[in-house]
Enzyme design. Structure first.
Site, PDB file in Angstrom:
ATOM      1  N   LYS A 121       0.859  -1.185   0.000  1.00 40.09           N
ATOM      2  CA  LYS A 121       0.000   0.000   0.000  1.00 40.09           C
ATOM      3  C   LYS A 121       0.894   1.232   0.000  1.00 40.09           C
ATOM      4  CE  LYS A 121      -1.746   2.714   2.902  1.00 40.09           C
ATOM      5  NZ  LYS A 121      -1.554   3.959   2.124  1.00 40.09           N
ATOM      6  N   GLU A 171       9.796  15.574  16.121  1.00 39.22           N
ATOM      7  CA  GLU A 171      10.155  15.443  14.706  1.00 39.22           C
ATOM      8  C   GLU A 171       9.307  16.438  13.907  1.00 39.22           C
ATOM      9  OE1 GLU A 171       9.003  11.814  12.436  1.00 39.22           O
ATOM     10  OE2 GLU A 171      11.076  11.818  11.757  1.00 39.22           O
ATOM     11  N   GLU A 187      10.330   0.998  10.359  1.00 36.11           N
ATOM     12  CA  GLU A 187      11.380   2.007  10.177  1.00 36.11           C
ATOM     13  C   GLU A 187      10.694   3.351  10.396  1.00 36.11           C
ATOM     14  OE1 GLU A 187      13.201   4.871   9.160  1.00 36.11           O
ATOM     15  OE2 GLU A 187      13.064   4.261   7.048  1.00 36.11           O
ATOM     16  N   CYS A 228      13.568  10.677   7.497  1.00 32.98           N
ATOM     17  CA  CYS A 228      13.509  10.088   8.835  1.00 32.98           C
ATOM     18  C   CYS A 228      14.817  10.327   9.581  1.00 32.98           C
ATOM     19  CB  CYS A 228      13.202   8.607   8.741  1.00 32.98           C
ATOM     20  SG  CYS A 228      14.248   7.749   7.576  1.00 32.98           S
ATOM     21  N   GLY A 264       7.154   4.866   8.419  1.00 39.09           N
ATOM     22  CA  GLY A 264       6.294   6.021   8.640  1.00 39.09           C
ATOM     23  C   GLY A 264       6.423   6.528  10.065  1.00 39.09           C
TER      24      GLY A 264
HETATM   25  P1  NAI Z   1       1.945   7.890   8.445  1.00 46.12           P
HETATM   26  O1  NAI Z   1       2.802   7.028   9.299  1.00 46.12           O
HETATM   27  O2  NAI Z   1       0.551   8.101   8.890  1.00 46.12           O
HETATM   28  O3  NAI Z   1       1.893   7.320   6.936  1.00 46.12           O
HETATM   29  C1  NAI Z   1       2.788   6.387   6.397  1.00 46.12           C
HETATM   30  C2  NAI Z   1       2.017   5.262   5.716  1.00 46.12           C
HETATM   31  O4  NAI Z   1       1.223   4.599   6.687  1.00 46.12           O
HETATM   32  C3  NAI Z   1       1.044   5.738   4.632  1.00 46.12           C
HETATM   33  O5  NAI Z   1       1.028   4.794   3.583  1.00 46.12           O
HETATM   34  C4  NAI Z   1      -0.284   5.732   5.357  1.00 46.12           C
HETATM   35  O6  NAI Z   1      -1.389   5.591   4.507  1.00 46.12           O
HETATM   36  C5  NAI Z   1      -0.128   4.523   6.246  1.00 46.12           C
HETATM   37  N1  NAI Z   1      -1.011   4.486   7.419  1.00 46.12           N
HETATM   38  C6  NAI Z   1      -1.505   5.530   8.116  1.00 46.12           C
HETATM   39  N2  NAI Z   1      -2.296   5.098   9.118  1.00 46.12           N
HETATM   40  C7  NAI Z   1      -2.310   3.750   9.053  1.00 46.12           C
HETATM   41  C8  NAI Z   1      -2.962   2.730   9.808  1.00 46.12           C
HETATM   42  N3  NAI Z   1      -3.770   3.010  10.832  1.00 46.12           N
HETATM   43  N4  NAI Z   1      -2.750   1.440   9.466  1.00 46.12           N
HETATM   44  C9  NAI Z   1      -1.941   1.128   8.434  1.00 46.12           C
HETATM   45  N5  NAI Z   1      -1.317   2.048   7.686  1.00 46.12           N
HETATM   46  C10 NAI Z   1      -1.489   3.348   7.985  1.00 46.12           C
HETATM   47  O7  NAI Z   1       2.677   9.287   8.276  1.00 46.12           O
HETATM   48  P2  NAI Z   1       2.031  10.669   7.743  1.00 46.12           P
HETATM   49  O8  NAI Z   1       0.707  10.863   8.391  1.00 46.12           O
HETATM   50  O9  NAI Z   1       2.109  10.679   6.278  1.00 46.12           O
HETATM   51  O10 NAI Z   1       3.056  11.729   8.307  1.00 46.12           O
HETATM   52  C11 NAI Z   1       2.999  12.114   9.685  1.00 46.12           C
HETATM   53  C12 NAI Z   1       4.378  12.259  10.265  1.00 46.12           C
HETATM   54  O11 NAI Z   1       5.034  11.003  10.256  1.00 46.12           O
HETATM   55  C13 NAI Z   1       5.323  13.162   9.495  1.00 46.12           C
HETATM   56  O12 NAI Z   1       5.144  14.503   9.823  1.00 46.12           O
HETATM   57  C14 NAI Z   1       6.650  12.647   9.936  1.00 46.12           C
HETATM   58  O13 NAI Z   1       6.982  13.198  11.183  1.00 46.12           O
HETATM   59  C15 NAI Z   1       6.425  11.161  10.098  1.00 46.12           C
HETATM   60  N6  NAI Z   1       6.856  10.398   8.904  1.00 46.12           N
HETATM   61  C16 NAI Z   1       8.010   9.669   8.970  1.00 46.12           C
HETATM   62  C17 NAI Z   1       8.472   9.002   7.865  1.00 46.12           C
HETATM   63  C18 NAI Z   1       9.730   8.222   7.892  1.00 46.12           C
HETATM   64  O14 NAI Z   1      10.380   8.074   6.869  1.00 46.12           O
HETATM   65  N7  NAI Z   1      10.113   7.644   9.017  1.00 46.12           N
HETATM   66  C19 NAI Z   1       7.784   9.052   6.574  1.00 46.12           C
HETATM   67  C20 NAI Z   1       6.533   9.795   6.623  1.00 46.12           C
HETATM   68  C21 NAI Z   1       6.128  10.439   7.749  1.00 46.12           C
END
Ligand code: NAI
Ligand code: MG
Length: 490
Positions: free
Chosen positions: A187, A393, A262, A296, A240
């Site tokens: 996804k 972050e 990660e 990240c 994420g």
């Molecule tokens: P997120 O963690 O919500 O999204 C990442 C992925 O997880 C997306 O594909 C999203 O659709 C999916 N996702 C979201 N909720 C889920 C759930 N309940 N069950 C399964 N999958 C789910 O991150 P988001 O909302 O895009 O960004 C929020 C913050 O997260 C950012 O401001 C940043 O601080 C951090 N982040 C960190 C990343 C990294 O590389 N470690 C990458 C993106 C965001």
């Protein structure tokens, strides 16, 4: 800027449906969602919005491919050949993929070409080479017995990736999964589905059998959660936010899936007075502002030794002033927009908070232009450990510079965070550098460099920055089950 954005170099949008069992299909509900160009806020395309029903179909296809399809009978070496074929097709479409990544994500095309695409190719080829080298051991045990181990694919893997490096994250996830013989339901992030779908098309063209790779675009709490809860999925690999990982861990508990995470960080980047200051300034700048600060590993807590603090801050401020912000498709652009309105708002909230908490804003702090989610490179000096901008972050182009006096005091401060993804150390004193590297609780420590990645070098987090490792030989662990076989020799 407007004329640059309308340049006729933009790639064609070819894939917008779910890719399930080798077929391009609309979502079961018929619903779609819009993916937006973050540089213009214009809709690029309507994309199939997958949900539980689509995930279920994709898991069924992946299960069938894992248990009965040609993939399940294929020699490991031939899996490797297909992965090489996929890599070659990606390379053929290098420029188109870079342009599509830049369009959907907003990253400067020169970054997509210099980093995302080459790193993704390296990763797929590195793991292609591993396909026929994943093997067990023979182990001497008591008695007249022969004991050996097999490393078998973990099964159907659910892979959930973020929007900051869409192609690269797909490669990091597909590489070890395909090499191990797993099948995949991915996804992609709702902000950036387009390149992942394009990669799926190339995988099909490469001859990777139907059902081995399935892609279901959609939102996290719907499609993502359905994947995590599905009893037909053996493992989830997630990149994420740590808060999302906490939800995933709960949702996965019912089926006790294998999990690798990660997650984010608040990585310390430490500059000593005895370092090459120009190199440190360039590294600190790149370590935070690269990819619009959406990394990240971003070195978002820059600790600078007292004696060189002002000098280093001045150097970074000058770099910010000269940074070229604008149309991501322009090959000279250095900084593009943030991914979306939500991230834009989150970053601006921290810019406000930094000022309210008493840090000194030396550059940036404002929106750039009047459309798109652009934020000027922002620099805060006079930051202390207790400020929100030093703790949370931010995931944007906002750098906090903190002051320190000696090496002992810095270890404690660097480790004073719930995260542990990465750290940087800048010094000419090798003993000090290695000593600090041993003391800092982080998955990767860069000495006199920052954000150096390689397919062969394991990557992942201590503490709340993750579970497990990706890349390198270690990256295969989470995609294989170890089976012990004991044979009586009579
Ligand atoms: P997120 O963690 O919500 O999204 C990442 C992925 O997880 C997306 O594909 C999203 O659709 C999916 N996702 C979201 N909720 C889920 C759930 N309940 N069950 C399964 N999958 C789910 O991150 P988001 O909302 O895009 O960004 C929020 C913050 O997260 C950012 O401001 C940043 O601080 C951090 N982040 C960190 C990343 C990294 O590389 N470690 C990458 C993106 C965001
Ligand atoms: Mg989220």
């Amino acid at each position: 800027m407007a004329t640059m954005l309308e340049a006729p170099t933009l790639p064609k949008i070819r894939q917008t449906q779910c890719f399930i069992g080798g077929n391009w299909v609309p979502s079961a509900s018929g619903k779609t969602f819009q993916t937006v160009n973050p540089a213009t806020e214009e809709v690029i395309a309507d994309v199939a919005e997958g949900d539980a029903a689509d995930i279920d179909r994709a898991v069924t296809a992946a299960r069938e491919a894992f248990e009965n399809g040609p993939w399940s009978k294929m020699d490991a070496r031939d899996r490797g050949r297909l992965m090489h074929k996929l890599s070659d097709l990606i390379e053929e479409d290098f420029h188109e993929l870079a342009a599509l990544e830049s369009l959907d994500n907003g990253k400067p095309i020169r970054d997509a070409k210099a980093a995302d695409l080459p790193l993704a190719l390296d990763c797929l080829r590195y793991y292609a080479g591993y396909a026929d080298k994943i093997h067990g051991q023979t182990i001497p045990i008591r008695g007249n017995n022969f004991c050996y181990t097999r490393r078998e694919p973990v099964g159907v893997v659910g892979q959930i990736i973020p929007w900051n490096f869409p192609i690269l994250m797909a490669a990091w996830k597909w590489g070890p999964a395909l090499a191990s013989g797993c099948t995949i339901v991915m996804k992609p992030a709702e902000q950036t589905p387009l390149t992942c779908l394009r990669l799926a098309r190339l995988a099909q063209k490469a001859g990777i059998p139907d059902g081995v790779i399935n892609v279901v675009p959609g939102y996290g709490p719907t499609a993502g959660a359905a994947l995590v809860k599905h009893p037909g999925v053996d493992k989830i690999a997630f990149t994420g936010e740590h808060r999302t990982a906490q939800i995933i861990m709960k949702d996965a508990s019912q089926t006790l899936k294998r999990l690798t995470f990660e997650l984010g960080g608040k990585s310390p980047n430490i500059v000593f007075a005895d370092s090459d200051l120009d190199a440190a300034a360039a590294g600190a700048h790149f370590g935070l502002y690269f990819n619009q600060g959406q990394c990240c590993t971003a070195g978002s807590r820059l600790f600078v030794e007292d004696k060189v603090y002002d000098k280093l801050v001045d150097k970074i401020a000058a770099m910010n002033t000269n940074r070229k912000i604008g149309d991501p498709q322009d090959p000279t652009t250095e900084q593009g927009p943030q991914i979306d309105q939500a991230q834009f708002d989150k970053i601006m909230h921290y810019v406000d908070l930094g000022q309210k908490e008493g840090a000194k804003m030396l550059t940036g702090g404002k929106r750039h232009g009047d459309r798109g989610f652009f934020i000027e490179p922002t620099l805060f000096a006079g930051v202390n450990d207790e400020m929100s901008i030093a703790k949370d972050e931010i995931f944007g182009p906002v750098l906090s510079v903190l002051r320190f006096k000696d090496a002992d005091d810095i270890i404690k401060r660097a480790n004073n965070t719930c995260f542990g993804l990465a750290a940087g150390i800048w010094t000419r004193d090798i003993s000090k550098a290695h000593y600090l590297a041993s003391k800092i609780r982080a998955g990767t420590v860069w000495i006199n460099c920052y954000e150096v990645f390689d397919a062969a070098a394991p990557f992942g987090g201590f503490k709340m920055s993750g579970i497990g490792r990706e890349l390198g030989e270690k990256g295969l662990d989470a995609y294989t089950e170890n089976k012990t076989v004991i044979v009586s020799l009579g």
